[in-house]
Design a protein around this motif. Structure first.
Motif, PDB file in Angstrom:
ATOM      1  N   GLY A 156       0.625 -31.298   0.503  1.00  0.00           N
ATOM      2  CA  GLY A 156      -0.218 -30.148   0.240  1.00  0.00           C
ATOM      3  C   GLY A 156       0.296 -28.946   0.986  1.00  0.00           C
ATOM      4  N   ILE A 157      -0.617 -28.062   1.326  1.00  0.00           N
ATOM      5  CA  ILE A 157      -0.220 -26.855   2.037  1.00  0.00           C
ATOM      6  C   ILE A 157      -1.015 -26.770   3.327  1.00  0.00           C
ATOM      7  CG2 ILE A 157      -0.074 -24.341   1.905  1.00  0.00           C
ATOM      8  CD1 ILE A 157       0.044 -24.594  -1.112  1.00  0.00           C
ATOM      9  N   CYS A 158      -0.320 -26.592   4.422  1.00  0.00           N
ATOM     10  CA  CYS A 158      -0.989 -26.616   5.718  1.00  0.00           C
ATOM     11  C   CYS A 158      -1.750 -25.319   5.963  1.00  0.00           C
ATOM     12  CB  CYS A 158       0.014 -26.879   6.837  1.00  0.00           C
ATOM     13  SG  CYS A 158       1.068 -25.471   7.221  1.00  0.00           S
ATOM     14  N   LYS A 159      -2.589 -25.369   6.964  1.00  0.00           N
ATOM     15  CA  LYS A 159      -3.458 -24.250   7.296  1.00  0.00           C
ATOM     16  C   LYS A 159      -2.671 -22.958   7.458  1.00  0.00           C
ATOM     17  CE  LYS A 159      -7.785 -24.252   9.860  1.00  0.00           C
ATOM     18  NZ  LYS A 159      -8.564 -24.999  10.857  1.00  0.00           N
ATOM     19  N   ASN A 160      -1.609 -23.040   8.211  1.00  0.00           N
ATOM     20  CA  ASN A 160      -0.768 -21.885   8.476  1.00  0.00           C
ATOM     21  C   ASN A 160      -0.270 -21.223   7.207  1.00  0.00           C
ATOM     22  OD1 ASN A 160      -0.634 -21.204  11.081  1.00  0.00           O
ATOM     23  ND2 ASN A 160       1.207 -22.381  11.558  1.00  0.00           N
ATOM     24  N   CYS A 161       0.288 -22.058   6.336  1.00  0.00           N
ATOM     25  CA  CYS A 161       0.914 -21.508   5.132  1.00  0.00           C
ATOM     26  C   CYS A 161      -0.123 -20.987   4.147  1.00  0.00           C
ATOM     27  CB  CYS A 161       1.800 -22.559   4.477  1.00  0.00           C
ATOM     28  SG  CYS A 161       3.252 -22.932   5.473  1.00  0.00           S
ATOM     29  N   GLN A 162      -1.325 -21.525   4.201  1.00  0.00           N
ATOM     30  CA  GLN A 162      -2.382 -21.029   3.314  1.00  0.00           C
ATOM     31  C   GLN A 162      -2.736 -19.587   3.649  1.00  0.00           C
ATOM     32  OE1 GLN A 162      -5.925 -23.603   2.993  1.00  0.00           O
ATOM     33  NE2 GLN A 162      -4.562 -25.259   3.598  1.00  0.00           N
ATOM     34  N   ASN A 163      -2.576 -19.244   4.919  1.00  0.00           N
ATOM     35  CA  ASN A 163      -2.969 -17.905   5.374  1.00  0.00           C
ATOM     36  C   ASN A 163      -1.932 -16.835   5.083  1.00  0.00           C
ATOM     37  OD1 ASN A 163      -5.325 -19.018   6.317  1.00  0.00           O
ATOM     38  ND2 ASN A 163      -4.522 -19.387   8.376  1.00  0.00           N
ATOM     39  N   LYS A 164      -0.815 -17.271   4.557  1.00  0.00           N
ATOM     40  CA  LYS A 164       0.233 -16.284   4.304  1.00  0.00           C
ATOM     41  C   LYS A 164       0.065 -15.626   2.940  1.00  0.00           C
ATOM     42  CE  LYS A 164       3.447 -18.425   7.433  1.00  0.00           C
ATOM     43  NZ  LYS A 164       4.443 -19.497   7.517  1.00  0.00           N
TER      44      LYS A 164
END
Lengths: 164, 164
Positions: A156-164
């Motif tokens: 999936g997509i981690c928290k960090n990358c979701q915020n980008k």
DNA sequence: GTCGCTGCAAAGTCTTTGCAGAGAG
DNA sequence: CTCTCTGCAAAGACTTTGCAGCGAC
């Protein structure tokens, strides 16, 4: 590295090594001996560097680490690849691949856990969940299987990358 | 070396496709239109072939399938790569690796499935367990992870082989 | 007609292999 | 000593990219 501890009943960030390096090294030596292979300084350094890293390493990053820590050895990338293959065949390390990037290796004997793999940045987060472990055993039992091992990855997509 | 796709003895507990092809195709067309991309016969054939395959396909095996089924099209491997990247970026397919070399793709809209792999006879049994599915989602949520797919393998010895 | 798409081949990456000298047992 | 290992570089395997013509819209 700090121990994050518990999040709910999900345990992350294991730093306690369940297998001592000395024992691991002995296992490695036995493995080599049994197969008529030689114990070389390069092989030891690769095992040790894998052991001392808390991350999943690519052959390249492992090679870089070794060059930093043992600059006099001039270990070749080919030897890293060869040793990782050897270790993987012998089930001493396991490899994971994902997304656009390459293969990552970790010592399999360290501890049991499952993986979260971020498809964007490639970060691998480890976790263990007792419920899932238990359920796996139950399923195996129901199906009449003799369960020996398992591997689980969640992508999936981690928290960090979701915020980008 | 798991040649999962190539073994003929796969038991599966679900063969019904949860998403109709027509709908999938519409989604694809919308996606293309929104991004000012064109709907080409090659793109359709790639989507259709992915849909009709129950396996995780490598770009190469997908390309081969297409060449077999649509020999007149002469679809290039580069187009397969390009389309898979496009589909993956748009979350219509996900890529995974079962540990062997190379990336494998499948339509993300299909169902999740887990595998039991017999180390003796190589039989692969697919299964789904609601409890594990649920638990995985919960874990992803707790860690702030946007879960897209997962892959789980349980290794052991199947009932048949135990009796031998 | 415009502009994205395609196949081809060439160029990149990542990984493996051949070889001759080095080194473990 | 023998036979495996190693580093290097070259070869291979897998993907991506540049280009000129093709084709969807």
């Amino acid at each position: 590295m700090e121990n994050i501890g518990k999040m709910g009943n999900i345990t992350t960030n294991f730093n306690d090594k369940t297998i001592k390096y000395k024992q691991l090294l002995e296992d490695f030596k036995s493995l080599l001996k049994i197969n008529n292979l030689k114990f070389t300084i390069q092989r030891e350094v690769i095992l040790e560097t894998l052991y001392n890293s808390d991350e999943h390493l690519t052959p390249e990053s492992l090679h870089n680490l070794i060059q930093e820590k043992f600059p006099d050895l001039k270990t070749g990338i080919a030897t890293v690849y060869r040793t990782l293959s050897l270790l993987e065949e012998s089930d001493m390390v396991t490899s994971l691949s994902f997304g656009a990037q390459g293969k990552k290796y970790e010592l399999g004997a360290k501890h049991h856990h499952d993986h979260f793999i971020c498809k964007v940045c490639g970060t691998i987060t480890e976790f263990v969940d007792a419920q899932i472990e238990e359920r796996q055993h139950k399923i195996a039992e129901e199906l009449g299987f003799d369960m020996q091992d398992h591997s689980m990855q969640i992508y999936g997509i981690c928290k960090n990358c979701q915020n980008k």
